[in-house]
Design an enzyme around this catalytic site. Structure first.
Site, PDB file in Angstrom:
ATOM      1  N   ASN A   1       0.842  -1.194   0.000  1.00 31.46           N
ATOM      2  CA  ASN A   1       0.000   0.000   0.000  1.00 31.46           C
ATOM      3  C   ASN A   1       0.875   1.242   0.000  1.00 31.46           C
ATOM      4  OD1 ASN A   1      -2.624   1.552   0.551  1.00 31.46           O
ATOM      5  ND2 ASN A   1      -1.331   2.203   2.256  1.00 31.46           N
ATOM      6  N   GLU A   2       0.740   2.055  -1.023  1.00 27.13           N
ATOM      7  CA  GLU A   2       1.380   3.360  -1.138  1.00 27.13           C
ATOM      8  C   GLU A   2       2.874   3.324  -0.785  1.00 27.13           C
ATOM      9  OE1 GLU A   2      -1.025   6.423   0.680  1.00 27.13           O
ATOM     10  OE2 GLU A   2      -2.660   6.035  -0.738  1.00 27.13           O
ATOM     11  N   PRO A   3       3.633   2.474  -1.460  1.00 26.50           N
ATOM     12  CA  PRO A   3       5.062   2.364  -1.137  1.00 26.50           C
ATOM     13  C   PRO A   3       5.856   3.604  -1.520  1.00 26.50           C
ATOM     14  CG  PRO A   3       4.586   1.142  -3.127  1.00 26.50           C
ATOM     15  CD  PRO A   3       3.260   1.571  -2.569  1.00 26.50           C
TER      16      PRO A   3
END
Length: 608
Positions: A293-295
């Protein structure tokens, strides 16, 4: 694109950028948009232009003078200011000059057009809407219907309460409402690999996998009729390279793994277990796996970009090891980030990419189809796995009717070009920064704690009532933020969804200059008698927030009962009977405001 970067969310520390050269097709040499026009109206300036081949969106800048300085409209809760279409309605402040640039990727824009001055347009506040009931122009897309967001689904197992309401039971009901009332098919959520579900531990240095609590969670999802989009996150403590790197109130670990082989083994074991429990064909047909998630935000990934791309490759390979037809994708990024980078990376590494996923808030999503086509991936599904009016906790603009018009604007923009636009989230039972402090606290949910329907929910429920076939239509006059979505159902019912909105969050409470007087003309309606209903969402209709004092945190049992009784989709006028042929209606439409007019043939409804 410095102007785009300056509008990133104010709570982000920084955006990572992969370093070094990567393989992949070059970015297109975009032309400056042509045909740029800027016309004034009452309370707004509408800027329009011709499309540019290869663009995923457009950046609009404005200035008080022809020589500048030019700046885009910036809001702290809009993470990408570029728009996907060829029209922008500026209700922020008077500007005399505008220019437009095409965008190839979120960090690269082409040259700006020559500045244009604002010319005078209609400023009467009157809008004429014409719909031809005999002419279908295509199918009605339903981008909301594939996926809904939910925070971590271990909430379903909770016996705790918030505001006196049971967390687990109410989240279950909220997700069931998404399935039964909005037709949503899948749910995407954080943290299935977190330690509260006990999926991974090491005993005497050896990995132990335990999916019993995952089974409890997914059994409940399956019982509703939903299917999971499995977000492969976050890192189990015993597998983390740095277990002290965490996010959220529930301390999700954002570290890379200390051992990528063991991470791959965990993913492979999870997917294999799910295939054994629910059936391999079930997973192939209805499930998918999204990596992390949203790296691209350091608040969600403490490693380097290169470490994330390695995580992606290892995860994708592990999923495909179970069966090559299982779907895996990403980058699940914030603010359109790392999409181009992931496309370039998998071009080089050969890793699977069955869908492209990213996030944005505060604006309609951009159009990544040209980038996919450049990489030889035309037709790859595009999933926006998080989207909504604001990324900021406790902001507040989503609780009222501003959220309703925002959702309809985004869904209308996405229809036909996106496979999924997933609203984040279904329920205000949510604890990223702690549990809800009050009933209306600016939560992300379509439903409150207590499962009251917010205006955003009612907007999607009205969109879901539209028939399968979109009808030909035009809007003329002082249009501003007025949009229409007209549709014909198989039984002959006609639904006309009309709304008046803005992207300007400072006008969420309304602006009299933006109210419009709408004249709707429906032609070529088959001869019959029709029951006409007119439902409305605005500050005083279908807005449960207006029924509760902000100074009181939570209702008592009697007040809960009263709120549920008041939580209705309201009619603007009583139902009436009209005849076929040509129907003309006039009504005011405030901003923010939504009208849904439905004509149901009385004879057909009695005989069908």
């Amino acid at each position: 694109m410095s102007t785009a970067e300056s509008a990133r969310r104010d709570w982000l520390n920084r955006i990572y950028r992969p370093s070094g050269e990567v393989a992949g097709p070059p970015l297109p040499d975009l032309a400056a948009p042509s045909g740029v026009r800027a016309r004034s109206g009452r309370g707004h300036v509408t800027v329009s232009w011709d499309p540019v081949p290869g663009a995923i969106g457009y950046l609009v800048e404005r200035a008080a003078e022809a020589a500048g300085p030019y700046r885009s409209v910036e809001q702290p809760d809009v993470d990408v200011p570029a728009v996907p279409g060829t029209r922008f309605v500026d209700t922020f402040a008077a500007a005399a000059w505008y220019r437009v640039a095409a965008v190839a990727t979120v960090d690269a824009a082409g040259p700006f057009s020559s500045p244009v001055s604002v010319s005078s347009g209609a400023d009467t506040g009157e809008v004429a809407v014409a719909v031809d009931a005999s002419r279908v122009i295509g199918p009605v897309g339903r981008p909301w219907a594939y996926m809904i967001g939910s925070e971590h689904l271990s909430h379903l197992l909770s016996d705790d309460t918030v505001g006196g309401r049971p967390i687990g039971a109410e989240l279950f009901t909220a997700l069931r409402v998404m399935r039964e009332e909005l037709g949503v098919r899948t749910v995407r959520a954080h943290a299935i690999l977190c330690d509260d579900l006990g999926v991974y531990r090491e005993v005497d240095g050896e990995p132990v996998h335990d999916f019993r609590k995952v089974d409890e969670v997914y059994d409940r999802i399956m019982a509703i009729g939903l299917r999971p989009i499995v977000e492969l996150s976050f890192m189990p403590r015993d597998l983390a390279a740095d277990p002290d790197k965490t996010v959220f109130g529930y301390q999700a670990i954002i570290s890379p793994p200390k051992d990528y082989d063991r991470w791959g083994d965990l993913v492979r074991a999870l997917v294999s277990h799910l295939a054994d429990r629910y059936g391999l064909q079930e997973l192939i047909d209805n499930w998918a796996f999204e990596v992390w998630n949203e790296p691209n935000l350091e608040v969600f990934w403490s490693g380097t970009p290169e470490e994330f791309f390695r995580l992606y490759d290892v995860s994708a390979a592990a999923v495909k090891d179970v069966h090559p037809e299982l779907r895996v994708g990403g980058p699940s990024s914030a603010a359109d980030g790392w999409v181009q980078e992931l496309l370039d990376h998998v071009h080089r590494s050969g890793a699977a990419l069955d869908f492209l996923s990213t996030h944005t808030y505060g604006n309609a999503p951009l159009d990544w189809r040209p980038a996919l086509a450049r990489h030889g991936r035309a037709g790859t599904p595009i999933w926006w796995t998080e989207w909504g009016p604001t990324p900021t906790h406790f902001h507040g603009i989503g609780d009222g009717p501003f959220g309703a018009t925002f959702l309809l604007h985004g869904m209308r923009s996405a229809a036909g070009r996106l496979a999924a636009l997933a609203h984040w989230v279904a329920s205000d039972h949510f604890e990223e920064l702690g549990r809800p402090p009050a009933l209306f606290h600016g939560g992300f949910g379509l439903l409150t704690v207590g499962n009251l329907r917010k205006p955003r929910y009612f907007a999607l429920s009205l969109a879901n009532r539209l028939g399968e076939h979109e009808l030909s239509h035009t809007l003329t006059g002082d249009v501003g933020g007025v949009e229409i979505w007209p549709a014909l159902a198989a039984d002959g019912t006609i639904g006309l969804l009309i709304w008046n909105g803005t992207l300007n969050q400072s006008q969420a409470g309304g602006d009299p200059a933006l109210t419009r007087d709408v004249t709707l003309t429906l032609t070529n309606l088959p001869e019959d008698s029709y029951t006409l209903t007119h439902h409305r969402i605005d500050l005083t209709h279908s807005n449960i927030q207006s029924a509760w004092p902000a100074s009181t945190p939570w209702p008592d049992p009697h007040q809960w009962t009263a709120l549920h009784e008041a939580n209705t989709l309201d009619e603007l006028t009583p139902p009436q009977t009209v005849d076929g042929g040509t129907v003309t209606l006039t009504f005011p439409l405030p901003m923010p405001g939504v009208s849904y007019l439905e004509l149901r043939a009385e004879h057909r409804s009695m005989t069908s």
